[in-house]
Design a protein around this motif. Structure first.
Motif: not given
Length: 141
Positions: A118-122, A130-137
């Motif tokens: 996960d990371c954050g930007f504005r 938030r920008l995420s690469q999900l590995t677990q839902v």
């Protein structure tokens, strides 16, 4: 039912349009100015293939918002408390590098979390994302 759009406040619609299309690579879905509504501009963008679009909405003045409400909305937006939009991606580290090279201001680099990376930007208006690469839902209850 489906969600069609979600709205974020922006200080300047043209600046926001350039950011979302040129830096994030979104496409314009709608850009309509309605003279009969005081030149109200309905501007939407979305990632290619997305069913949901973002409305890039200028904070309205009178008669919708009086001066005090307008100032409060601008202040909240600039502090990053007016948005809650989360994006997902297949490769967050690669997107982080690409978007950083395009001038996107990240508030946090990609980090491992219990649910993925996960990371954050504005954006130029101060909205946080938030920008995420999900590995677990999470499983529904």
């Amino acid at each position: 039912m489906k969600i069609a759009t979600t709205q974020i406040w922006v200080h300047d619609q043209d600046e926001a349009l350039a950011f979302y299309t040129e830096k994030l690579g979104f496409e314009v879905r709608e850009d309509v100015t309605m003279a009969e509504l005081g030149n109200f501009r309905w501007l939407t963008v979305a990632p290619a293939g997305s069913e949901v679009a973002l409305v890039l909405m200028a904070i309205p003045g009178a008669p919708m918002f009086d001066e005090e409400r307008w100032k409060l909305a601008n202040e909240a937006m600039s502090k990053g408390v007016a948005t809650a939009v989360f994006f997902t991606t297949e490769d967050v580290r690669a997107d982080y590098e690409t978007l950083s090279a395009r001038g996107v201001e990240f508030t946090e680099p990609p980090e491992e979390r219990p649910y993925g990376i996960d990371c954050g930007f504005r954006d130029p208006s101060g909205n946080h994302f938030r920008l995420s690469q999900l590995t677990q839902v999470a499983n529904p209850a």
